[in-house]
Design a protein around this motif. Structure first.
Motif, mmCIF file in Angstrom:
data_model
loop_
_atom_site.group_PDB
_atom_site.id
_atom_site.type_symbol
_atom_site.label_atom_id
_atom_site.label_comp_id
_atom_site.label_asym_id
_atom_site.label_seq_id
_atom_site.Cartn_x
_atom_site.Cartn_y
_atom_site.Cartn_z
ATOM 1 N N LEU A 24 35.268 -91.452 -66.838
ATOM 2 C CA LEU A 24 35.690 -91.866 -65.496
ATOM 3 C C LEU A 24 36.731 -90.916 -64.908
ATOM 4 O O LEU A 24 36.670 -90.568 -63.731
ATOM 5 N N GLY A 25 37.673 -90.500 -65.711
ATOM 6 C CA GLY A 25 38.710 -89.600 -65.215
ATOM 7 C C GLY A 25 38.229 -88.184 -64.997
ATOM 8 O O GLY A 25 38.796 -87.438 -64.191
ATOM 9 N N GLN A 84 46.804 -91.261 -63.460
ATOM 10 C CA GLN A 84 45.931 -92.430 -63.444
ATOM 11 C C GLN A 84 44.889 -92.339 -64.566
ATOM 12 O O GLN A 84 44.565 -93.339 -65.203
ATOM 13 N N TRP A 85 44.419 -91.149 -64.805
ATOM 14 C CA TRP A 85 43.494 -90.937 -65.918
ATOM 15 C C TRP A 85 44.205 -91.229 -67.235
ATOM 16 O O TRP A 85 43.671 -91.908 -68.115
ATOM 17 N N GLU A 101 44.562 -100.832 -60.859
ATOM 18 C CA GLU A 101 45.197 -99.723 -60.145
ATOM 19 C C GLU A 101 44.653 -98.339 -60.519
ATOM 20 O O GLU A 101 44.319 -97.553 -59.628
ATOM 21 N N PRO A 102 44.557 -97.987 -61.816
ATOM 22 C CA PRO A 102 44.016 -96.649 -62.124
ATOM 23 C C PRO A 102 42.598 -96.450 -61.610
ATOM 24 O O PRO A 102 42.254 -95.366 -61.144
ATOM 25 N N LEU A 106 41.614 -93.556 -59.008
ATOM 26 C CA LEU A 106 40.588 -92.572 -59.368
ATOM 27 C C LEU A 106 39.424 -92.599 -58.376
ATOM 28 O O LEU A 106 38.850 -91.557 -58.065
ATOM 29 N N ALA A 107 39.095 -93.777 -57.851
ATOM 30 C CA ALA A 107 38.050 -93.868 -56.822
ATOM 31 C C ALA A 107 38.487 -93.143 -55.555
ATOM 32 O O ALA A 107 37.686 -92.427 -54.935
#
Length: 130
Positions: A24-25, A84-85, A101-102, A106-107
């Motif tokens: 995701l990150g 955030q990652w 929140e992360p 990231l979005a």
């Protein structure tokens, strides 16, 4: 590397969460790399990428824990994609729950870097190799 070189062991669920967090990150940061590639000349892309990724890694708390960063970096850190990652990855291996929140940050970074990449692609389409 940690699995092979340290006595640290994770359960399979933690490994799955870690892999998901890493994937995701990677998306917004890969889009940032593509953005740099479209907006910079071939000679400038590597230096610009280094000037972006190295400070992002430091300010995001990937080299030292965020609480040990200098004051200015600590204030900026929560607003970086790398922080955030890191939050997702740290929660994955520590067994803590994921907050929203992360994912939201990231979005946002994915949309911003994706939009800039698409804009650069359309601007560059057919120009370099056409």
């Amino acid at each position: 590397a940690a699995y092979l070189s340290t006595p640290v062991r994770l359960e399979w669920a933690a490994w799955a969460r870690l892999v998901l967090a890493l994937l995701l990150g990677a998306v917004p940061l890969a889009l940032l790399g593509l953005c740099v590639g479209y907006w910079c000349s071939p000679k400038a892309a590597v230096p610009v990428a280094n000037l972006l990724y190295l400070p992002l890694s430091f300010v995001g708390g990937l080299w030292v824990p965020p609480q040990f960063l200098p004051e200015l970096a600590r204030q900026v850190s929560p607003f970086t994609p790398t922080r955030q990652w890191g939050e997702l990855v740290w929660a994955s291996v520590s067994g803590k729950g994921w907050g929203p929140e992360p994912f939201l940050w990231l979005a946002v970074f994915t949309l911003v870097f994706g939009g800039l990449t698409l804009w650069g692609y359309r601007r560059d389409e057919g120009q370099r190799f056409g």
